[in-house]
Design a protein around this motif. Structure first.
Motif, PDB file in Angstrom:
ATOM      1  N   ALA A 128       0.923 105.775  45.319  1.00 38.43           N
ATOM      2  CA  ALA A 128       2.356 105.440  45.143  1.00 38.43           C
ATOM      3  C   ALA A 128       2.770 104.344  46.126  1.00 38.43           C
ATOM      4  O   ALA A 128       3.495 103.410  45.768  1.00 38.43           O
ATOM      5  CB  ALA A 128       3.212 106.693  45.340  1.00 38.43           C
ATOM      6  N   LEU A 129       2.283 104.443  47.356  1.00 34.89           N
ATOM      7  CA  LEU A 129       2.582 103.443  48.393  1.00 34.89           C
ATOM      8  C   LEU A 129       2.058 102.061  47.987  1.00 34.89           C
ATOM      9  O   LEU A 129       2.755 101.049  48.106  1.00 34.89           O
ATOM     10  CB  LEU A 129       1.935 103.882  49.722  1.00 34.89           C
ATOM     11  CG  LEU A 129       2.117 102.971  50.929  1.00 34.89           C
ATOM     12  CD1 LEU A 129       3.521 103.108  51.499  1.00 34.89           C
ATOM     13  CD2 LEU A 129       1.088 103.291  52.011  1.00 34.89           C
ATOM     14  N   VAL A 130       0.822 102.041  47.471  1.00 30.16           N
ATOM     15  CA  VAL A 130       0.187 100.769  47.099  1.00 30.16           C
ATOM     16  C   VAL A 130       0.860 100.165  45.858  1.00 30.16           C
ATOM     17  O   VAL A 130       1.159  98.973  45.826  1.00 30.16           O
ATOM     18  CB  VAL A 130      -1.333 100.968  46.885  1.00 30.16           C
ATOM     19  CG1 VAL A 130      -1.974  99.698  46.311  1.00 30.16           C
ATOM     20  CG2 VAL A 130      -1.994 101.344  48.209  1.00 30.16           C
ATOM     21  N   ALA A 131       1.094 100.999  44.840  1.00 30.44           N
ATOM     22  CA  ALA A 131       1.732 100.504  43.613  1.00 30.44           C
ATOM     23  C   ALA A 131       3.116  99.920  43.932  1.00 30.44           C
ATOM     24  O   ALA A 131       3.478  98.837  43.453  1.00 30.44           O
ATOM     25  CB  ALA A 131       1.841 101.627  42.584  1.00 30.44           C
ATOM     26  N   ASP A 132       3.870 100.616  44.775  1.00 33.33           N
ATOM     27  CA  ASP A 132       5.200 100.147  45.173  1.00 33.33           C
ATOM     28  C   ASP A 132       5.094  98.819  45.931  1.00 33.33           C
ATOM     29  O   ASP A 132       5.882  97.896  45.727  1.00 33.33           O
ATOM     30  CB  ASP A 132       5.875 101.221  46.043  1.00 33.33           C
ATOM     31  CG  ASP A 132       7.295 100.825  46.437  1.00 33.33           C
ATOM     32  OD1 ASP A 132       8.104 100.592  45.515  1.00 33.33           O
ATOM     33  OD2 ASP A 132       7.580 100.737  47.642  1.00 33.33           O
ATOM     34  N   GLY A 133       4.074  98.724  46.799  1.00 32.53           N
ATOM     35  CA  GLY A 133       3.861  97.506  47.583  1.00 32.53           C
ATOM     36  C   GLY A 133       3.531  96.303  46.708  1.00 32.53           C
ATOM     37  O   GLY A 133       4.050  95.202  46.934  1.00 32.53           O
ATOM     38  N   VAL A 134       2.680  96.507  45.685  1.00 38.78           N
ATOM     39  CA  VAL A 134       2.313  95.403  44.788  1.00 38.78           C
ATOM     40  C   VAL A 134       3.551  94.895  44.042  1.00 38.78           C
ATOM     41  O   VAL A 134       3.758  93.683  43.897  1.00 38.78           O
ATOM     42  CB  VAL A 134       1.216  95.849  43.789  1.00 38.78           C
ATOM     43  CG1 VAL A 134       0.966  94.762  42.738  1.00 38.78           C
ATOM     44  CG2 VAL A 134      -0.091  96.168  44.520  1.00 38.78           C
ATOM     45  N   LYS A 135       4.395  95.822  43.606  1.00 37.07           N
ATOM     46  CA  LYS A 135       5.622  95.425  42.879  1.00 37.07           C
ATOM     47  C   LYS A 135       6.544  94.597  43.788  1.00 37.07           C
ATOM     48  O   LYS A 135       7.084  93.575  43.374  1.00 37.07           O
ATOM     49  CB  LYS A 135       6.349  96.677  42.362  1.00 37.07           C
ATOM     50  CG  LYS A 135       5.608  97.363  41.218  1.00 37.07           C
ATOM     51  CD  LYS A 135       6.130  98.769  40.945  1.00 37.07           C
ATOM     52  CE  LYS A 135       5.197  99.512  40.006  1.00 37.07           C
ATOM     53  NZ  LYS A 135       5.532 100.933  39.869  1.00 37.07           N
ATOM     54  N   LYS A 136       6.691  95.043  45.035  1.00 40.37           N
ATOM     55  CA  LYS A 136       7.543  94.306  45.977  1.00 40.37           C
ATOM     56  C   LYS A 136       6.943  92.934  46.315  1.00 40.37           C
ATOM     57  O   LYS A 136       7.671  91.957  46.486  1.00 40.37           O
ATOM     58  CB  LYS A 136       7.739  95.123  47.259  1.00 40.37           C
ATOM     59  CG  LYS A 136       8.704  96.288  47.063  1.00 40.37           C
ATOM     60  CD  LYS A 136       8.882  97.085  48.341  1.00 40.37           C
ATOM     61  CE  LYS A 136       9.958  98.164  48.153  1.00 40.37           C
ATOM     62  NZ  LYS A 136       9.942  99.149  49.233  1.00 40.37           N
TER      63      LYS A 136
END
Length: 328
Positions: free
Chosen positions: A213-221
């Motif tokens: 979840a942390l990584v997916a959110d980071g890629v979107k940002k």
């Protein structure tokens, strides 16, 4: 695991029921499917003085010594530290063990896991023992990555393909292993573990769903230019490097696949479907392929335990991915 895993039963009966055993078996298959447990079960059966059909009796002197970790005719070769190579000196100890006479008068059994942790020197030191093990010695080699082994190692072993469980078998086993989990959680864990149920349990224990979840959110940002590659490299400090590269390799593959098929059912897990679709629509296939090849090359370096600067590597990875949408 005394009675093994249900998906191994047919292979177990075939292996343990043999009257004659090969001098070396190479057990190969995906990580997290129980190869080590199968090797340990076979090791116990081969060393047992009074086997009961295909199983070790569990009560003879040999079985008691094996359980206590003090069996004189058993040798386990593995890295001294997690994720470190098996050293040539360790293999030399093994070679010295193989030429000795069995102290209990039966077989000697060696277990090596993972075989790919041996470097070229260590692998070469093992070859003579594999070719001509002295006395009644059986070597059990366990590998998750047979492609990384020397051909000379593979050719001296009888190769045993260890099965991956079906989705239904994995779900049923995971329901018992993670009793507090829901079906969708188990399905997500299995997807993240590429269908390997034991790996799914291990990933759950390390908090893989929170890391994802942390990584997916980071890629979107990152794609919205709300964070920089260096900020993300720092924020992802607790996520294993190999896991990160596994995910980015998978996303590159999904992008290319969608560009070829336009199949919305093949966009991967829900958390990144929109991102994968967006990048597929906004990027040139040639550029995606270039980034995929670079990402795979870096993943190989991570697998090979190369001495890498983690922060610089992640910054470079993210810089490559930032170039995708503008590459039309």
């Amino acid at each position: 695991m005394a009675d093994g895993y249900p998906w191994q039963q047919a292979l177990w009966e075939q292996l343990a029921g043999r009257a004659q055993h090969a001098h070396a078996y190479l057990l190969h298959g995906p990580q997290g499917t129980g190869k080590r447990a199968l090797a340990e079960r076979l090791m116990a059966r081969l060393l047992c003085q009074q086997p009961q059909g295909t199983e070790a009796c569990g009560t003879c002197k040999s079985c008691h010594l094996l359980k206590a970790g003090s069996h004189p005719d058993n040798f386990i070769l593995e890295p001294e530290e997690l994720d470190k190579p098996i050293k040539v000196d360790q293999v030399r100890e093994l070679v010295a063990f193989v030429v000795q006479t069995a102290q209990l008068g039966g077989r000697k059994v060696v277990l090596i896991e993972p075989v790919e942790a041996m470097n070229v020197n260590a692998s070469n030191a093992l070859l003579k023992s594999l070719e001509e093990p002295s006395g009644d010695t059986v070597l059990l080699l366990v590998t998750h990555q047979p492609s990384r082994l020397l051909p000379t190692i593979k050719s001296r072993c009888q190769q045993v393909a260890c099965p991956q469980p079906s989705q239904a078998q994995s779900q049923a086993w995971l329901a018992g292993a993670l009793p507090g989990s829901g079906e969708s959680e188990r399905a997500e864990l299995l997807a993240l573990a590429a269908g390997s149920p034991l790996l799914a349990v291990s990933l759950q224990a390390q908090g893989v769903r929170e890391q994802r979840a942390l990584v997916a959110d980071g890629v979107k940002k990152l794609l919205k230019q709300q964070v920089s590659p260096s900020q993300l490299a720092e924020a992802w400090n607790g996520v294993p490097l190999l896991l990160l590269f596994d995910w980015f390799c998978d996303w590159a593959h999904l992008i290319l696949r969608y560009q070829l098929t336009q199949d919305e059912d093949g966009l991967g897990l829900a958390d990144m479907r929109k991102v994968v679709q967006y990048l597929a629509q906004k990027s040139r296939p040639a550029k995606v392929l270039e980034v995929q090849i670079w990402t795979l090359e870096q993943r190989q370096k991570v697998l090979g335990k190369a001495n890498l600067n983690r922060v610089l590597l992640l910054e470079s990875l993210l810089a490559h991915w930032l170039q995708l949408p503008s590459a039309r």
